[in-house]
Design a protein around this motif. Sequence first.
Motif: not given
Length: 403
Positions: A271-285, A316-323
Motif C-alpha cells: 500500500n506504499f511505495i517509496t523511492c529516490s527522487s531520481a527513480v521517481r523522475r525516471a518513472y514519470q518519464e 524520499d531524500r533518504f532512499v539511495d539513488e537507485d532504490t
Amino acid sequence: MVTLQTAESALKNVYLGVVANQLNVNANPLLAKIKKSSKDVWGKEVRKLAPFGINGGIGAGSETDALPISSGNGYVQFVADLKNLYGKIEISDKAVRASANNVGAFVNLLSDEMEGLVKASSFNLGRMLYGDGSGKLAVVTSVASKVVSCDKVNNLIEGMLVDVYSSAGKKNGSPIKIVYVDRVNKTFTYTAGSEITIAKDDVLYVQGSKDFEISGLGKIFDDSASTIYGVSKSEYPWLKPYQSTAETEISDILIQQAIDFLDMNTDSQINFITCSSAVRRAYQEYLGAYRRNIDITELEGGFKTITHNGIPVVADRFVDEDTMYLLNTNDFTLHELCDWQWLEGEDGRILKQNQGFPTYSATLVKYAELICDKPCGQAKISGIKSTVTNPFKSNVTVNSAEA
C-alpha cells in the motif's frame, strides 16, 4: 510580565501538542502511515508475538476417518530495546529578560526555537526510518583539507554534529560540525573544536548515536545481519524480505513483479511505495513516454504524490539513488512508552539552567522502537537505472568554497 514560569507553561500547554502532531504526522510521509502503539511495551523492551504460516488443523476425509490433527498458529517472539529519542532547545537568560515586557517578542522567541526543533527532529526521524539502527550517515571516500567527499550526502545537513569513526573507534576531536553540504559533488565542509584527522574509509555517525537509533528499513533488508529483533534468520527463513537487484530501467512490469510475488507468496498487500527522487523522475518519464495519465493522490499530512495502480509512489531524500521500497505499512508499528514529552526534573521544571552558563534548556523525549511484524512481506528493488542520473549537475553552479 513574561517569566521562566510563563515559558514553561507555554511549552507544556501550547507547544507540546502541536509539536507532537507535527512530528507524528507531518515529519515524513512514511511515518504518517505507520501506526503508533504502547501495546507490547514491557519495561524498557518491546516484546511482541509475531504470527507466521497458518493453522495446520485442517483436512478432509471420509465420514468414518479420524478428525484432522490439531496444529495451532506459529509464533515467534520479537524482542527489541526501546530507543531513546531526544530533541533539545536552548534559550539565553538575556533573551528572556529582553522580552519580559513584550509578549509578542517572547512568543516569537519560543516559536523560532520550536520551529528549529521540529525541523531538526523531522529530518532525523525521517533518516532513521530508512536506517539500520546504527546511526551510520556516510563513508568518507577522500579528503582535501576540510572538504570531505562521501559515498552519499543525503543523510547530512548543515548544523549537524557528527562523530567520526575509524576501524579503531571514535576519533579524538569528534564531534565535528557540518557547515556546508555540496549535494551535487557529494562533499561537505566542517569545523571542529579540536584538531581531527579525517581519512578515507572513515565512517560518520550522528553525535553520540552510534547503535542507538530505531530499527528502520535498513535493518529489515540487511543481509549481513544473522538476526532481527532477536530472532535467527537461518532458523526462520520467512523473516527474509524480497530483494531484487534490477540493473534495468524502471517500468510497471518491474514494480508489478515484486507486488505479485509478495501477494502470491506472503499474502502481503502493498500500500506504499517509496523511492529516490531520481527513480521517481525516471518513472514519470516512463509514464510520459507511453502517454499514460499520471494520477496524483494526497496523503495524510498534506503530502501529494503520483501513484502506481492507486498505490502512492513517494520520493524520499533518504532512499539511495537507485532504490525503490514496496511496503505494506499495516505490518509496521512504532511501539512507544509514551508520546513526545518534556523531560522534567524532580521539581517538575522543564526549563533548567545549563550549569555555568547564562542559558536555559528544555529536552523533548520519546522512548520508542519500530517493529515490522512481517519482514518477508516487504520488498526492495535496487540497481534501477535512470536515464538522467543528475539533471542538476550540468546547469547549476554551486558555491563549494569553505564556509
